[in-house]
Write an enzyme that holds these catalytic residues in place. Sequence first.
Site, short mmCIF file in Angstrom:
data_model
loop_
_atom_site.label_atom_id
_atom_site.label_comp_id
_atom_site.label_asym_id
_atom_site.label_seq_id
_atom_site.Cartn_x
_atom_site.Cartn_y
_atom_site.Cartn_z
N GLU A 114 -4.05 7.07 -4.65
CA GLU A 114 -4.46 6.49 -5.95
C GLU A 114 -5.83 7.03 -6.36
OE1 GLU A 114 -4.21 2.22 -5.85
OE2 GLU A 114 -2.15 2.27 -5.12
N ARG A 151 0.85 -1.18 0.00
CA ARG A 151 0.00 0.00 0.00
C ARG A 151 0.89 1.23 0.00
NH1 ARG A 151 -3.51 -2.64 -1.47
NH2 ARG A 151 -5.57 -3.01 -0.58
N HIS A 160 -1.15 -0.23 -9.93
CA HIS A 160 -1.72 -1.16 -8.95
C HIS A 160 -2.23 -2.44 -9.63
CE1 HIS A 160 -3.94 -1.46 -4.82
NE2 HIS A 160 -3.62 -2.66 -5.28
C1 8YV Z 1 -6.73 -5.93 -5.18
C2 8YV Z 1 -5.01 -5.40 -3.41
O1 8YV Z 1 -6.83 -6.18 -6.51
O2 8YV Z 1 -6.20 -7.21 -2.47
C3 8YV Z 1 -5.58 -6.20 -2.28
O3 8YV Z 1 -5.35 -5.80 -1.13
O4 8YV Z 1 -4.27 -4.54 -3.19
C4 8YV Z 1 -5.31 -5.59 -4.84
O5 8YV Z 1 -4.36 -6.43 -5.40
C5 8YV Z 1 -7.65 -4.82 -4.80
O6 8YV Z 1 -7.55 -4.52 -3.45
C6 8YV Z 1 -9.07 -5.16 -5.13
O7 8YV Z 1 -9.97 -4.52 -4.26
#
Ligand code: 8YV
Length: 333
Positions: free
Chosen positions: A272, A243, A290
């Site tokens: 983002e 993140r 992402h």
């Molecule tokens: C997801 C992600 O695609 O799962 C996670 O925490 O960061 C991503 O790879 C995204 O969050 C989908 O909501």
Amino acid sequence: MATRKPVVIVTRKLPDPIETRMMELFDVRLNLSDAPFGAEDLAGALREADVLVPTVTDRIDAGLLEAAGPGLKLIASFGTGVDHIDVSAARARGITVTNTPGVLTEDTADMTMALILAVPRRLVEGERLLRSGDWAGWGPTLMLGHRIHGKRLGILGMGRIGQAVARRARGFGLSVHYHNRRRLHPEIEEELEATYWDTLDQMLSRMDIISVNCPHTPATFHLISARRLALMQPHAYIVNTSRGEVIDESALAAALAARDIAGAGLDVFEHEPLVSPELLECDNVVLMPHMGSATYEGRIDMGEKVIVNIRAFTDGHTPPDRVIETWGLGLTA
Ligand code: 8YV
């Protein structure tokens, strides 16, 4: 007598097989246009749904949860990270939150490894040179980068994804170091040949490459601060597939611009889809939109997990991926 199907509102376009199965099972409202919900759309969905299926692009804070209707009992998030949801506010209103852990581990570790290779070996710069038409052919000092083999990789956050990165890294001849809230079981540490650092500062100052693989929680917000970036060696690289909030993005842009560190590979950003203009100016950073878990297989697995969680919950069971707490999972700063 037929029982009423739960009203499930999905905030983004999901893979077709998942949407089709949801149509069979639930009274589902899909978002076929994929336009992200604004705060008003989200409030409306929270009022009308029995189950909300949000993604990382939906910020569900305490204020918004105030608008939740009496029917809303489950937020079945499509993704592993839950930092976009105020889990304790949800719990206080009797709303269960689930996520989709485990199924995007390998894909995210692949992306991490791709960035670990791309930045020191200047893959994106090389591709740009070729496409620019300025490539005059092979040269003994052209596009020199740095060797991966034999370097030290420091993994910040040794959960599922961190460990999957460690397994890959060993295959590339990197020696594995890590900092984690809890030390790994000795058997796993031995299998990964991983060296544990209980002090993040010490690890940062000794590594050639740092990989951020911890979740974003209040404890990990800006864990990589300007002060900690200054501890890294000038030849060191940092990659982040977790993140954006874990790194102070403007401090990172300043460190990259000043060449205080050698480079960075980022798949995630603090605000983002905005990316600091200062980062966009830097030529020693590889920036990805992402896409760590962006595989067909991964996104279908995530959708299947969402469905399993909804079905278990609406059948009266504890869903397998209930999120118990979030901020307790963080690392200490
Ligand atoms: C997801 C992600 O695609 O799962 C996670 O925490 O960061 C991503 O790879 C995204 O969050 C989908 O909501």
